[in-house]
Design an enzyme around this catalytic site. Structure first.
Site, PDB file in Angstrom:
ATOM      1  N   ALA A 160      85.342  43.909  43.106  1.00 41.78           N
ATOM      2  CA  ALA A 160      86.450  44.808  42.778  1.00 41.78           C
ATOM      3  C   ALA A 160      87.559  44.712  43.823  1.00 41.78           C
ATOM      4  CB  ALA A 160      85.944  46.249  42.668  1.00 41.78           C
ATOM      5  N   TYR A 161      87.190  44.690  45.094  1.00 41.76           N
ATOM      6  CA  TYR A 161      88.193  44.619  46.157  1.00 41.76           C
ATOM      7  C   TYR A 161      88.998  43.328  46.044  1.00 41.76           C
ATOM      8  CZ  TYR A 161      90.300  44.634  50.797  1.00 41.76           C
ATOM      9  OH  TYR A 161      91.201  44.612  51.826  1.00 41.76           O
ATOM     10  N   VAL A 162      88.301  42.205  45.883  1.00 39.88           N
ATOM     11  CA  VAL A 162      88.986  40.919  45.790  1.00 39.88           C
ATOM     12  C   VAL A 162      89.891  40.880  44.561  1.00 39.88           C
ATOM     13  CG1 VAL A 162      88.635  38.440  45.421  1.00 39.88           C
ATOM     14  CG2 VAL A 162      87.250  39.659  47.109  1.00 39.88           C
TER      15      VAL A 162
END
Length: 257
Positions: A160-162
């Protein structure tokens, strides 16, 4: 240290109560800008503004507006209160963000994905959606969106962060093309590992993990919050007047390796 004169200019910083956001708000205030600190935590907001005032920012030049970047009405209110208080909007640093997941894809929770994307990606989209009309009314401006080295690279178990930080780079390029003829520049910062309070906490809990991350940066150290904030101010300054749609890598060489 490079100094800027932003007297008579107005900046809005989301996520401005801690870490890179607070360092950026501080840098704008030191350069003479009037600053709106926008974030969710009211108590943290009061502390941030008090700290800026103790460092020399005039009380009337700094305000906190409680803001949830996931909510359009909240973002709209932050921009409106900035213009109402200071009369204009020249700069925006969209720094609000969260880290999110650290798990294999099949073990992750969709709620984590939704939360990270809502803050890191939709929050930037909503911010620009309301910052740009205010800047156009002020005669132009500059926006800096906080991406990451993982906006330009992958990292296992950080899906999700990437994805959210890649989205920030895509939006930055797209919006920059849209508003370039109208006097607004939009750029992104791809920050490497930075000594924020969150990273210091991670270092205390998992020192080997953080040490391995730092070792991936050729300069073999973390960035300071001030180094990232300094890059944000440069992107807003006349020195970067011909820079737009750019992902500026402030990463100790990470993406060059």
């Amino acid at each position: 240290m490079i100094t800027y004169d932003f007297s008579g200019r107005v900046a809005l910083v989301t996520g401005g109560t801690s870490g890179i956001g607070l360092a950026t708000a501080r840098a704008f205030a030191r350069a003479g800008a009037q600053v709106t600190v926008a974030a969710r935590g009211e108590e943290a907001g009061r502390r941030a503004c008090a700290a800026l005032e103790q460092e020399g920012a005039p009380a009337l030049a700094v305000q906190f507006v409680q803001t949830d970047v996931r909510d359009e009405a909240s973002v709209k209110r932050a921009v409106e209160q900035t213009v109402s208080r200071f009369g204009r909007l020249d700069f925006a640093a969209n720094c609000a963000g969260v880290g999110g997941d650290m798990a294999r894809l099949e073990e992750t929770d969709q709620a984590v994905w939704d939360s990270v994307m809502a803050i890191n990606a939709r929050g930037v989209w909503l911010a620009m959606r309301h910052e740009i009309p205010a800047m156009l009314a002020s005669g132009g401006g500059a926006i800096v969106n906080m991406s990451s080295i993982y906006g330009a690279a992958g990292k296992a178990a950080h899906h999700a962060y990437v994805a959210s930080k890649h989205a920030v780079l895509g939006m930055t390029r797209s919006v920059a093309l849209e508003v370039a003829p109208r006097g607004i520049r939009v750029n992104a910062l791809c920050a490497g590992v930075t000594r924020t309070p969150a990273m210091q906490q991670a270092e205390a809990l998992a020192p080997a993990l953080v040490e391995a991350l730092v070792a991936q940066h050729p300069m073999a150290r973390m960035a300071t919050e001030e180094e990232i904030a300094g890059a944000a101010l440069w992107l807003c300054s006349e020195a970067a007047g011909y820079v737009t749609g750019a992902p500026l890598q402030v990463d100790g060489g990470f993406l060059a390796a």
